[in-house]
Structures are given as C-alpha cells and as structure tokens.
Write a protein that holds these residues in place. Structure first.
Motif, PDB file in Angstrom:
ATOM      1  N   UNK A 127      36.679  50.379  30.261  1.00 43.78           N
ATOM      2  CA  UNK A 127      36.685  50.422  31.718  1.00 43.78           C
ATOM      3  C   UNK A 127      35.272  50.112  32.175  1.00 43.78           C
ATOM      4  N   UNK A 128      35.148  49.025  32.924  1.00 45.30           N
ATOM      5  CA  UNK A 128      33.828  48.574  33.349  1.00 45.30           C
ATOM      6  C   UNK A 128      33.645  48.828  34.841  1.00 45.30           C
ATOM      7  N   UNK A 129      32.401  48.801  35.249  1.00 48.34           N
ATOM      8  CA  UNK A 129      32.105  48.925  36.664  1.00 48.34           C
ATOM      9  C   UNK A 129      32.743  47.772  37.436  1.00 48.34           C
ATOM     10  N   UNK A 130      32.806  46.607  36.817  1.00 49.04           N
ATOM     11  CA  UNK A 130      33.421  45.441  37.451  1.00 49.04           C
ATOM     12  C   UNK A 130      34.915  45.668  37.690  1.00 49.04           C
ATOM     13  N   UNK A 131      35.597  46.268  36.747  1.00 49.01           N
ATOM     14  CA  UNK A 131      37.017  46.573  36.910  1.00 49.01           C
ATOM     15  C   UNK A 131      37.217  47.597  38.030  1.00 49.01           C
ATOM     16  N   UNK A 132      36.371  48.601  38.060  1.00 54.17           N
ATOM     17  CA  UNK A 132      36.464  49.604  39.119  1.00 54.17           C
ATOM     18  C   UNK A 132      36.210  48.945  40.474  1.00 54.17           C
ATOM     19  N   UNK A 133      35.255  48.050  40.522  1.00 51.02           N
ATOM     20  CA  UNK A 133      34.947  47.308  41.744  1.00 51.02           C
ATOM     21  C   UNK A 133      36.166  46.504  42.207  1.00 51.02           C
ATOM     22  N   UNK A 134      36.843  45.861  41.284  1.00 48.04           N
ATOM     23  CA  UNK A 134      38.037  45.078  41.621  1.00 48.04           C
ATOM     24  C   UNK A 134      39.135  45.973  42.184  1.00 48.04           C
ATOM     25  N   UNK A 135      39.349  47.101  41.552  1.00 47.56           N
ATOM     26  CA  UNK A 135      40.367  48.042  42.037  1.00 47.56           C
ATOM     27  C   UNK A 135      40.011  48.552  43.434  1.00 47.56           C
ATOM     28  N   UNK A 136      38.731  48.816  43.636  1.00 46.89           N
ATOM     29  CA  UNK A 136      38.256  49.271  44.937  1.00 46.89           C
ATOM     30  C   UNK A 136      38.521  48.205  46.007  1.00 46.89           C
ATOM     31  N   UNK A 137      38.206  46.959  45.677  1.00 42.82           N
ATOM     32  CA  UNK A 137      38.462  45.859  46.609  1.00 42.82           C
ATOM     33  C   UNK A 137      39.947  45.758  46.950  1.00 42.82           C
ATOM     34  N   UNK A 138      40.785  45.837  45.947  1.00 44.99           N
ATOM     35  CA  UNK A 138      42.222  45.718  46.159  1.00 44.99           C
ATOM     36  C   UNK A 138      42.755  46.841  47.037  1.00 44.99           C
ATOM     37  N   UNK A 139      42.382  48.054  46.736  1.00 49.13           N
ATOM     38  CA  UNK A 139      42.877  49.193  47.524  1.00 49.13           C
ATOM     39  C   UNK A 139      42.358  49.133  48.958  1.00 49.13           C
ATOM     40  N   UNK A 140      41.103  48.741  49.137  1.00 52.02           N
ATOM     41  CA  UNK A 140      40.562  48.617  50.486  1.00 52.02           C
ATOM     42  C   UNK A 140      41.254  47.502  51.263  1.00 52.02           C
ATOM     43  N   UNK A 141      41.523  46.403  50.607  1.00 52.45           N
ATOM     44  CA  UNK A 141      42.209  45.291  51.278  1.00 52.45           C
ATOM     45  C   UNK A 141      43.610  45.703  51.719  1.00 52.45           C
ATOM     46  N   UNK A 142      44.292  46.484  50.882  1.00 55.55           N
ATOM     47  CA  UNK A 142      45.628  46.962  51.245  1.00 55.55           C
ATOM     48  C   UNK A 142      45.556  47.893  52.454  1.00 55.55           C
ATOM     49  N   UNK A 143      44.566  48.744  52.472  1.00 59.13           N
ATOM     50  CA  UNK A 143      44.398  49.682  53.584  1.00 59.13           C
ATOM     51  C   UNK A 143      44.061  48.939  54.870  1.00 59.13           C
TER      52      UNK A 143
END
Length: 101
Positions: A69-85
C-alpha cells in the motif's frame, strides 16, 4: 497489469470528474441547467472509468497479486472518493439553483 499506471489512471479520471462536477455547479449558478446536466453526465462517465480501474486493482489482489500500500494508492483512493462526493453535492446544488430560479 501496471500497478502504478492503474493508480495514475484513477487519479486522472477522478480529477476530471471532480472538475466536471464543479463546472456543473457554475453552470447551474448561471441558470444554464442543460450545460450543468451535461457536465454531471461527463462526471459520471469519468467516475465509471475510474471505478473500472479501481476494480482491476481489487480483482488482481483477490487473485493473489499483492502490492504494498503506497501513498500514491491512498492518494488515488482519496481523489476518487472526493470526486464522488463532489458529484453528489453538485447534484444537490443544481437542484437548489433550479428551485431558486
């Protein structure tokens, strides 16, 4: 599968979706609800593409392909969840602007 490429793809599509959602709010504020609807539809399409990339990562892991689990993967998940919101909130703003107009 190129793990990092999947991650960057999620970030890109999510960013595009968020931008389209914000653009939809701007159009709704101006009273152009047709353009707002088009932007929301574009955001939905981009979110679907991001979700497909996310699903590829999940399926690969379920099949035994392990990655740290990388910071980049966490960043991607964060982007996705924020975009959905933001997309969900944009729909609410559009409804409010319709009511006001």
């Amino acid at each position: 599968m190129d793990f990092e490429m999947n991650i960057f793809t999620i970030i890109t599509y999510s960013g595009d979706a968020r931008s389209s959602s914000m653009e939809a709010i701007t159009y709704a504020k101006q009273g152009d609800f047709e353009k707002a609807k088009e932007c929301i539809e574009e955001a939905i399409e981009k979110l679907e593409l991001a979700h497909k990339e996310q699903t590829k990562l999940i399926q690969a892991e379920a099949q035994g392909e392990k990655h740290n689990i990388s910071l980049l993967l966490i960043h991607a998940q964060d982007h996705l969840m924020n975009a959905m919101t933001v997309k969900d909130l944009a729909n609410e703003f559009i409804d409010i602007y319709k009511t006001i107009k």
